[in-house]
Design an enzyme around this catalytic site. Structure first.
Site, short mmCIF file in Angstrom:
data_model
loop_
_atom_site.label_atom_id
_atom_site.label_comp_id
_atom_site.label_asym_id
_atom_site.label_seq_id
_atom_site.Cartn_x
_atom_site.Cartn_y
_atom_site.Cartn_z
N LYS A 9 0.84 -1.20 0.00
CA LYS A 9 0.00 0.00 0.00
C LYS A 9 0.88 1.26 0.00
O LYS A 9 2.10 1.19 0.22
CB LYS A 9 -0.93 -0.05 1.22
N TYR A 49 -12.18 -2.93 -3.59
CA TYR A 49 -12.71 -3.00 -2.22
C TYR A 49 -14.24 -3.00 -2.19
O TYR A 49 -14.84 -2.59 -1.20
CB TYR A 49 -12.17 -1.82 -1.40
N ASN A 112 -2.02 -0.16 7.33
CA ASN A 112 -1.49 -1.49 7.67
C ASN A 112 -0.66 -2.13 6.55
O ASN A 112 -0.55 -3.35 6.44
CB ASN A 112 -2.61 -2.42 8.15
N HIS A 115 -1.78 -5.50 1.37
CA HIS A 115 -3.02 -6.22 1.05
C HIS A 115 -2.65 -7.60 0.54
O HIS A 115 -1.69 -7.75 -0.21
CB HIS A 115 -3.82 -5.50 -0.05
N GLU A 126 -9.01 -10.43 -8.07
CA GLU A 126 -8.12 -9.27 -7.87
C GLU A 126 -7.00 -9.25 -8.92
O GLU A 126 -6.67 -8.19 -9.45
CB GLU A 126 -7.56 -9.29 -6.44
P1 IDP Z 1 -7.64 -7.37 5.10
O1 IDP Z 1 -6.85 -6.26 4.44
O2 IDP Z 1 -6.87 -8.01 6.22
O3 IDP Z 1 -8.20 -8.37 4.11
P2 IDP Z 1 -10.34 -6.29 5.31
O4 IDP Z 1 -11.31 -6.57 6.40
O5 IDP Z 1 -10.61 -6.87 3.96
O6 IDP Z 1 -8.88 -6.68 5.84
O7 IDP Z 1 -10.25 -4.69 5.18
C1 IDP Z 1 -9.58 -4.11 4.09
C2 IDP Z 1 -8.76 -2.96 4.60
O8 IDP Z 1 -9.61 -1.94 5.09
C3 IDP Z 1 -7.84 -3.29 5.78
O9 IDP Z 1 -6.60 -3.83 5.37
C4 IDP Z 1 -7.67 -1.95 6.45
O10 IDP Z 1 -6.67 -1.19 5.78
C5 IDP Z 1 -9.00 -1.30 6.20
N1 IDP Z 1 -9.93 -1.45 7.34
C6 IDP Z 1 -10.57 -2.57 7.71
N2 IDP Z 1 -11.34 -2.36 8.79
C7 IDP Z 1 -11.18 -1.05 9.09
C8 IDP Z 1 -11.72 -0.19 10.12
O11 IDP Z 1 -12.52 -0.62 10.96
N3 IDP Z 1 -11.30 1.10 10.11
C9 IDP Z 1 -10.42 1.59 9.18
N4 IDP Z 1 -9.90 0.82 8.21
C10 IDP Z 1 -10.27 -0.47 8.16
MG MG Z 2 -9.67 -8.21 2.70
#
Ligand code: IDP
Ligand code: MG
Length: 160
Positions: A9, A49, A112, A115, A126
């Site tokens: 990212k 997304y 974080n 992805h 994807e």
């Molecule tokens: P993942 O990246 O581990 O698959 P997902 O639940 O698919 O997690 O969420 C996609 C991305 O959205 C996460 O990597 C994170 O950057 C962001 N995200 C997920 N939940 C939250 C939240 O509650 N607040 C802010 N950002 C979030």
């Molecule tokens: Mg995800």
């Protein structure tokens, strides 16, 4: 061979961690099948997304992923989807264990670092939205693979 979609990212690119993160996948034994530095358009971000389109963080997530270049990659290997998710660690860096990529490089859920596809089906979807077929190299031989996979070594009769 199974493939997964991995994206470094914008925070990973801006903080200078491209090499260190790629190194982990190479070190594991996975094989690179596609890679590009790219800007994600708003349209592509929303498509990627789409499962989160109704979540309160969707707007912030799309803004973030379009805020600077990402490194989009396809990695190949036995069980690579699940293994890459384990290497990444929990979505929230607060829960990601030391030793995982998120555990070692990030502190904030909205920053974080990485992805990775969450299933083989997601990976196919994807990969197809980020890459055209001619950008993926599946046919190349990596000599080290015979040192990674037991099944690639022809069994020879034991010398008596
Ligand atoms: P993942 O990246 O581990 O698959 P997902 O639940 O698919 O997690 O969420 C996609 C991305 O959205 C996460 O990597 C994170 O950057 C962001 N995200 C997920 N939940 C939250 C939240 O509650 N607040 C802010 N950002 C979030
Ligand atoms: Mg995800």
């Amino acid at each position: 061979m199974e493939q997964t979609f991995i994206a470094l990212k914008p925070d990973a690119v801006q903080r200078g961690y491209i090499g260190q993160i790629i190194e982990r996948f190479e070190r594991k034994g996975f094989k690179l099948a596609g890679m590009k530095l790219m800007h994600v358009s708003r349209e592509l971000a929303e498509r990627h997304y789409q499962e989160h389109s109704q979540k309160p963080f969707f707007g912030g997530l799309v803004s973030f992923i379009t805020s600077g270049p990402i490194v989009a990659m396809v990695w190949e290997g036995d069980n690579v989807v699940e293994s890459a998710r384990k290497m990444m660690g929990a979505t929230n860096p607060k829960d990601a264990l030391p030793g995982t990529i998120r555990g070692d490089f990030s502190v904030d859920l909205g920053r974080n670092i990485i992805h990775g596809s969450d299933s083989v089906e997601s990976a196919k979807r994807e990969i197809s939205i980020f890459f055209s077929p001619d950008e993926i190299l599946t046919g190349w031989t990596r000599e080290a693979d015979k040192w990674v996979y037991e099944a690639l070594v022809k069994q020879t009769a034991a010398v008596s």
